[in-house]
Design an enzyme around this catalytic site. Structure first.
Site, PDB file in Angstrom:
ATOM      1  N   HIS A 241       4.361 -14.695 -17.008  1.00 39.32           N
ATOM      2  CA  HIS A 241       5.397 -13.756 -16.852  1.00 39.32           C
ATOM      3  C   HIS A 241       6.469 -14.118 -15.637  1.00 39.32           C
ATOM      4  O   HIS A 241       5.792 -14.630 -14.516  1.00 39.32           O
ATOM      5  CB  HIS A 241       4.839 -12.450 -16.641  1.00 39.32           C
ATOM      6  CG  HIS A 241       5.784 -11.089 -16.546  1.00 39.32           C
ATOM      7  ND1 HIS A 241       6.779 -11.228 -15.683  1.00 39.32           N
ATOM      8  CD2 HIS A 241       5.919 -10.366 -17.481  1.00 39.32           C
ATOM      9  CE1 HIS A 241       7.297  -9.890 -16.446  1.00 39.32           C
ATOM     10  NE2 HIS A 241       7.023  -9.583 -17.468  1.00 39.32           N
ATOM     11  N   ARG A 262      14.755  -7.098 -16.639  1.00 41.80           N
ATOM     12  CA  ARG A 262      15.635  -8.287 -17.282  1.00 41.80           C
ATOM     13  C   ARG A 262      16.358  -7.730 -18.592  1.00 41.80           C
ATOM     14  O   ARG A 262      17.524  -7.840 -18.672  1.00 41.80           O
ATOM     15  CB  ARG A 262      14.979  -9.456 -17.599  1.00 41.80           C
ATOM     16  CG  ARG A 262      14.678 -10.138 -16.410  1.00 41.80           C
ATOM     17  CD  ARG A 262      13.825 -11.625 -16.673  1.00 41.80           C
ATOM     18  NE  ARG A 262      12.468 -11.273 -17.410  1.00 41.80           N
ATOM     19  CZ  ARG A 262      12.253 -11.727 -18.628  1.00 41.80           C
ATOM     20  NH1 ARG A 262      13.068 -12.343 -19.228  1.00 41.80           N
ATOM     21  NH2 ARG A 262      11.106 -11.534 -19.092  1.00 41.80           N
TER      22      ARG A 262
END
Ligand SMILES: Cc1cc2nc3c(=O)[nH]c(=O)nc-3n(C[C@H](O)[C@H](O)[C@H](O)COP(=O)(O)OP(=O)(O)OC[C@H]3O[C@@H](n4cnc5c(N)ncnc54)[C@H](O)[C@@H]3O)c2cc1C
Length: 430
Positions: A241, A262
């Site tokens: 990640h 994001r």
């Protein structure tokens, strides 16, 4: 008590693990209408361990008529670089809507809603449609708390803090008949003798320096099944990640800042202040899939453009501090605990080991190639190919957990409880 002086507990269905997969399996088997004994054994306390509880972002599911199974399926395959088992991916996509409805209407989960009462769905990387259902940024706590309550309500037998050590064979060596457990509280062994055994211990790439999964996971289910000879798939595919928090000098380094940041517009910068995703993925930038963003961050770090602690910087403040505080309270709180102010400043992050795409090979009904052994959730491989999309993990564990509960409840009917091979247990104990 067995001749080995180890106590024995007998059951029809043994479920190893109590994340989204184990809990959904137990509930589906219990609600099958069949008179069957179910035993859930977990290394952590039921409802408190595993990664399903840690799910921050949410759950991918097609609910909006403008979205479609085909779109979710293609997104999943694209994310997985087209090496996914397509039957498994299609099952994930097509069963997820009924599972989310079941979780709300039958198990009492409650997800965020739009003003018109429909379930709110937010954007996540790699998606052609905003399809991530969530409860703020603490979705997993809602799901696992409600599912555990339902397991307790049905008085399903559970064993907290019992770690499965190895699988048991019958005397002929033809089928799996349970597992040897270690009661971690008392330091004593227990033989769980079962007609069917479901492995859903949640994988867990916790052997890396920086990792995000819960500490109770150490790929035990995959290792036990591998030792028993079960077929594995895509074992080289480990997901990193992109935004693991860097906390200098702390073992908690690697803990996640969720992908929704994001998705919502947070930006990534190297130590020179360059928004480097403009170079690696000019179209989607930070909304590229996590494998792309992790690789890009890694390239910056090895090129010497990383921060002194070996990371890059995420800037959520570009979305406006109020927006961040309102929409990501859990992440703001987490950063505050470590002395960062997520809403107002750039925060140091690094790629962190997150998820095993690979695992035990299953069919769409969760059978493995070993008689009596079933797998679901992160222990099983193939659904996500080379890279799992954010939001497809908890969907996978609850969809396939439920299927595994249905399958084992069916398969157990009329199946004898074959005696276990004591000699093999002696071997394990040596
Ligand atoms: C920080 C974080 C955030 C995430 N956010 C998201 C997200 O937003 N959306 C998404 O889709 N996915 C997310 N994921 C991935 C998601 O959590 C997993 O895909 C999914 O929850 C796995 O479910 P599971 O039931 O297979 O395993 P888990 O939920 O991890 O449960 C594993 C269970 O097995 C038990 N166990 C382990 N070893 C043994 C043993 N030897 N014997 C008995 N029991 C054992 C554990 O105690 C636990 O009860 C996230 C993961 C992490 C780490």
């Amino acid at each position: 008590m067995s001749p080995l002086s180890i106590p024995v507990v007998q059951t029809d269905i043994l479920i190893l693990g109590a994340g989204g997969a184990g809990l959904c399996a137990a509930l589906h088997a219990a609600d099958s209408g069949k008179k069957i004994k179910i035993l859930v054994a977990a290394k952590a306390i039921i409802g408190k361990g595993g990664c399903s509880r840690m799910v921050q972002g949410g759950y991918n599911v097609v609910l909006n008529p403008a979205d479609s199974f085909e779109k979710h399926f293609v997104d999943t395959l694209k994310g997985g670089q087209f090496i996914n088992d397509q039957e498994l991916a299609w099952t994930l996509v097509t069963v997820a809507p009924e599972r989310i409805k079941e979780m709300e209407t039958k198990y009492g989960c409650f997800f965020d809603r739009n003003p018109d009462g429909t379930i709110h769905q937010k954007p996540f990387a790699g998606q052609s449609f905003d399809r991530t259902v969530h409860k703020g940024d603490l979705t997993g706590i809602e799901i696992v708390s409600r599912l555990s309550e339902q397991v307790f309500r049905r008085e399903i037998d559970t064993l907290d803090e019992h770690r499965a050590i190895d699988l048991l064979w019958d005397k002929e060596g033809t089928r799996i008949v349970g597992a040897l457990l270690l009661d971690m509280d008392r330091g004593e062994f227990l033989i769980a003798h079962a007609r069917t055994t479901l492995v859903c211990t949640g994988g867990g790439p916790t052997m890396y320096k920086l990792f995000a999964p819960s500490l109770d996971k150490s790929a035990d289910g995959i290792a036990m099944s591998y030792r028993a000879g079960a077929e594995m798939v895509d074992m080289e595919m480990v997901q990193f990640h992109p935004t693991g928090l860097i906390v200098k000098g702390s073992n908690t380094s690697g803990t996640l800042l969720e992908e929704g940041l994001r998705g919502a517009g947070a930006q990534l910068f190297n130590a020179l202040g360059e928004r480097f995703m403009e170079r690696y993925a000019p179209d989607v930038k930070e909304r590229a899939t996590r494998d792309v963003v992790s690789r890009s961050s890694f390239m910056e770090i090895v090129a010497g453009r990383g921060t002194p602690n070996g990371g890059v910087l995420i800037d959520a403040s570009v979305m406006g501090p109020e927006f961040v505080e309102k929409n990501f309270p859990g992440m703001v709180e987490r950063c505050k605990d470590y002395g960062y102010d997520l809403a107002h400043e750039r925060v140091e992050v690094s790629p962190t080991a997150h998820f095993f795409m690979g695992g035990i090979k299953i069919d769409t009904r969760c059978h493995t190639d070993l008689d009596g052994l079933y797998a679901a959730g992160e222990d099983a491989g193939g659904v996500h190919g080379a890279n799992r999309l954010g939001g497809n993990g908890i969907a996978d564990s609850t969809v396939y957990g439920g299927i595994a509960g249905d399958t084992t409840a069916n398969d157990v009917v009329g199946r004898e409880l074959a005696p276990f091979d004591e000699k093999r247990i002696e071997e394990i104990l040596k």
